[in-house]
Design a protein around this motif. Structure first.
Motif, PDB file in Angstrom:
ATOM      1  N   SER A 226      79.634  36.847  74.956  1.00 10.22           N
ATOM      2  CA  SER A 226      78.837  36.515  73.784  1.00 10.22           C
ATOM      3  C   SER A 226      77.903  37.666  73.462  1.00 10.22           C
ATOM      4  CB  SER A 226      78.033  35.233  74.013  1.00 10.22           C
ATOM      5  OG  SER A 226      77.059  35.429  75.032  1.00 10.22           O
ATOM      6  N   VAL A 227      77.502  37.733  72.189  1.00 10.42           N
ATOM      7  CA  VAL A 227      76.507  38.693  71.731  1.00 10.42           C
ATOM      8  C   VAL A 227      75.407  37.910  71.026  1.00 10.42           C
ATOM      9  CG1 VAL A 227      76.020  40.679  70.247  1.00 10.42           C
ATOM     10  CG2 VAL A 227      78.225  40.517  71.428  1.00 10.42           C
ATOM     11  N   THR A 228      74.174  38.093  71.457  1.00 12.49           N
ATOM     12  CA  THR A 228      73.021  37.500  70.796  1.00 12.49           C
ATOM     13  C   THR A 228      72.382  38.573  69.914  1.00 12.49           C
ATOM     14  OG1 THR A 228      72.643  36.033  72.675  1.00 12.49           O
ATOM     15  CG2 THR A 228      70.824  36.310  71.137  1.00 12.49           C
ATOM     16  N   ALA A 229      72.124  38.225  68.648  1.00  8.55           N
ATOM     17  CA  ALA A 229      71.647  39.234  67.706  1.00  8.55           C
ATOM     18  C   ALA A 229      70.706  38.615  66.684  1.00  8.55           C
ATOM     19  CB  ALA A 229      72.832  39.884  66.994  1.00  8.55           C
ATOM     20  N   ASP A 230      69.824  39.461  66.144  1.00  7.80           N
ATOM     21  CA  ASP A 230      68.922  39.013  65.077  1.00  7.80           C
ATOM     22  C   ASP A 230      69.701  38.722  63.800  1.00  7.80           C
ATOM     23  OD1 ASP A 230      66.571  39.358  66.650  1.00  7.80           O
ATOM     24  OD2 ASP A 230      66.640  41.515  66.249  1.00  7.80           O
ATOM     25  N   PHE A 231      70.736  39.532  63.554  1.00  6.07           N
ATOM     26  CA  PHE A 231      71.558  39.379  62.353  1.00  6.07           C
ATOM     27  C   PHE A 231      73.025  39.430  62.741  1.00  6.07           C
ATOM     28  CE2 PHE A 231      67.631  41.435  60.970  1.00  6.07           C
ATOM     29  CZ  PHE A 231      67.242  40.629  59.905  1.00  6.07           C
TER      30      PHE A 231
END
Length: 427
Positions: A226-231
Motif C-alpha cells: 500500500s501507499v499512503t499519500a496526501d494526494f
C-alpha cells in the motif's frame, strides 16, 4: 506467476528500455501517489517531481502498456471536440480558456524530449487530409478557428500541393500543421519514466491497485502492499475497470487497430511521404499513418466498440492502407496490434476531484497524446494550489452513457455507423 508483458507491437519490439521495475511490497508513503504509468500519469508525476514532491507511481502492468504505448504517435493539437464546439455548448469564456490551452500539450512533449534528451524518433510536421470537398471546407474553418486562438503555423494545401506531401490521389486537399509531428510513443513514455526516476521518483510495475481507502491521507492498496499519500491521481483511463465505478460509468473503452509494414526502401519512403510528415484524414472513423524511425509505414484506423480485440487486425487495416497507397500491394506486414482508448459521451476529457484529494483525468476520446501531457501539467498545478486551469476542465458536465453498461456499446456503434455513412457520402 507470469510477469506482465507488452502487446506484440512494433513499439514493444523496438523499445529502448525493456527492464521490469519491481512490484510494490509492503507499506510506503508519499506526497502523491499516481495510479497508471501512461502519459497522464507520467506527465503528472514528472511535473510534480520537478516541483520537489515525493511521488510514487503504481502501474498495474508495464510503463506505457495501454494506449500511451500503442497509439499512432502523432502530435495533434486541440481536443476531440474542437474549440468552436466548446464555445457553442459551454460559452465563450470556457471556449476562450480551453483555447488558450489547446496547443500547449505538443510544446510540453517537445520540451520534455529536449530537456531530458529522450530518444523517441521525434520528427516535425503533421497533415490533416480531406477526402472530399466538404472536409476541405471544414479544414478552412479549422485554420481560421485555430489562428483566432493564436496558432499560426498552418498552411492550406490544394489537391496538387497535397500530392507533394502524400503519394496518393485520394485527397482533395489538406491542412499542414508545421508545429505538429510524430514519434515513437512507447520510447517517449519510457524516456519520461526515466526522467521522473532521475528526479527521485519511484515506479512500481506489476502493481495493480485494488482499492483506494479515502481519507485526509488516502491509502492506495495493491495485493502485496500500500501507499499512503496526501494526494492521489487516478490516471488509468481505459485500463481501470472496477476501481472507481463512478468514473467507469461515464466513459467507454474502445479499441483501435494498427499495423507496421516491413522496412521500406528509401525510394518507397520518398514516394509515400517525401517530407516525412504524419497524416490523419478527416473522416469520423479516421485513418492515420506515418513512417517510423527505421522506415516502416505505420498505419492505423477503425474502432472496435467495447474494446474487443479483432481476430485479424491485418484484414481490417490492410484494405484501408491499400485504398490510400495501392502501390504497397504485396508489402509484408511485420506487426499488427490493437489498443484501447476511452470515449466519453461528449468526446471531451473528464477531469475532477473525489473527496478533495483524489484527482482524476480520463476520456480523451482518441485525441490523447497532447491532451494527456497538458493534463499532467494542469493536475500538478492543481495539487500545488493553482487550480484555475484544472477547474475549467472540471467544470465541464460529465454525462453517463444512456442505457448504462448494457446499451452504451450498441448505441455508440450505431452512431459510428451513421457518421461513417456520412463520410462515405461526403455529406
Amino acid at each position: 506467476m507470469s510477469k506482465p508483458t507488452h502487446t506484440t507491437s512494433y513499439y514493444a519490439a523496438s523499445a529502448n528500455d525493456t527492464r521490469l521495475r519491481p512490484s510494490l511490497q509492503g507499506e510506503a508513503s508519499a506526497d502523491v501517489c499516481v495510479i497508471g504509468a501512461g502519459f497522464t500519469g507520467l506527465s503528472t508525476a514528472l511535473h510534480l517531481a520537478e516541483r520537489g514532491y515525493k511521488v510514487i507511481m503504481l502501474e498495474g502492468s508495464r510503463i506505457g502498456f495501454g494506449a500511451s504505448g500503442r497509439n499512432g504517435g502523432q502530435i495533434v493539437h486541440s481536443y476531440s471536440r474542437d474549440i468552436d464546439f466548446i464555445e457553442r455548448n459551454y460559452g465563450q469564456e470556457v471556449g476562450r480558456q480551453m483555447g488558450k490551452m489547446a496547443f500547449e500539450g505538443g510544446e510540453i512533449i517537445k520540451s520534455l524530449v529536449a530537456r531530458y534528451e529522450i530518444n523517441c524518433d521525434l520528427k516535425p510536421g503533421g497533415i490533416f487530409a480531406a477526402c472530399n470537398a466538404k472536409q476541405f471546407r471544414e479544414l478552412e474553418d479549422k485554420k481560421a478557428l485555430w489562428e483566432a486562438h493564436g496558432h499560426k503555423a498552418l498552411e492550406l494545401l490544394s489537391a496538387s500541393d497535397t500530392r507533394h506531401y502524400i503519394g496518393t490521389e485520394r485527397y482533395v486537399g489538406a491542412l499542414l500543421d508545421n508545429s505538429g509531428g510524430h514519434f515513437h510513443p512507447l520510447n517517449l513514455a519510457l524516456g519520461e519514466a526515466a526522467a521522473f526516476e532521475s528526479l527521485g521518483g519511484v515506479i512500481y510495475e506489476d502493481a495493480k491497485v485494488i482499492n483506494i481507502v479515502q481519507g485526509s491521507r488516502a491509502k492506495v492498496m495493491t495485493a502485496q502492499g500500500s501507499v499512503t499519500a496526501d494526494f492521489v491521481v487516478v490516471a488509468g483511463n481505459a485500463y481501470m475497470q472496477g476501481l472507481l465505478p463512478e468514473l467507469e460509468q461515464k466513459a467507454m473503452p474502445c479499441g483501435t487497430q494498427v499495423i507496421a509494414t516491413a522496412p521500406l526502401s528509401e525510394a518507397q519512403q520518398r514516394q509515400l511521404l517525401p517530407h516525412d510528415h504524419c497524416v490523419e484524414d478527416c473522416n469520423y472513423l479516421l485513418d492515420y499513418f506515418r513512417l517510423s524511425g527505421d522506415g516502416r509505414l505505420i498505419y492505423g484506423g477503425g474502432v472496435t466498440y467495447g474494446a474487443r480485440d479483432p481476430g485479424r487486425i491485418e484484414s481490417l487495416i490492410v484494405p484501408k492502407m491499400l485504398t490510400t497507397f495501392p502501390q504497397l500491394k504485396g508489402v509484408k506486414v511485420d506487426y499488427a496490434w490493437t489498443g484501447n482508448f476511452l470515449l466519453t459521451l461528449m468526446r471531451l476529457p473528464q477531469f475532477g476531484r473525489i473527496n478533495g484529494n483524489i484527482y482524476y483525468a480520463q476520456g480523451y476520446s482518441g485525441h490523447g497524446l497532447t491532451c494527456t501531457h497538458l493534463a499532467g501539467r494542469v493536475l500538478s498545478d492543481a495539487i500545488a494550489g493553482q487550480a484555475e486551469r484544472f477547474d475549467v476542465f472540471a467544470g465541464l458536465p460529465q454525462y453517463p452513457f444512456p442505457g448504462g453498461r448494457a446499451f452504451r456499446i450498441p448505441f455508440t456503434a450505431m452512431g459510428a455507423w451513421y457518421y461513417s455513412l456520412r463520410d462515405k457520402l461526403g455529406i
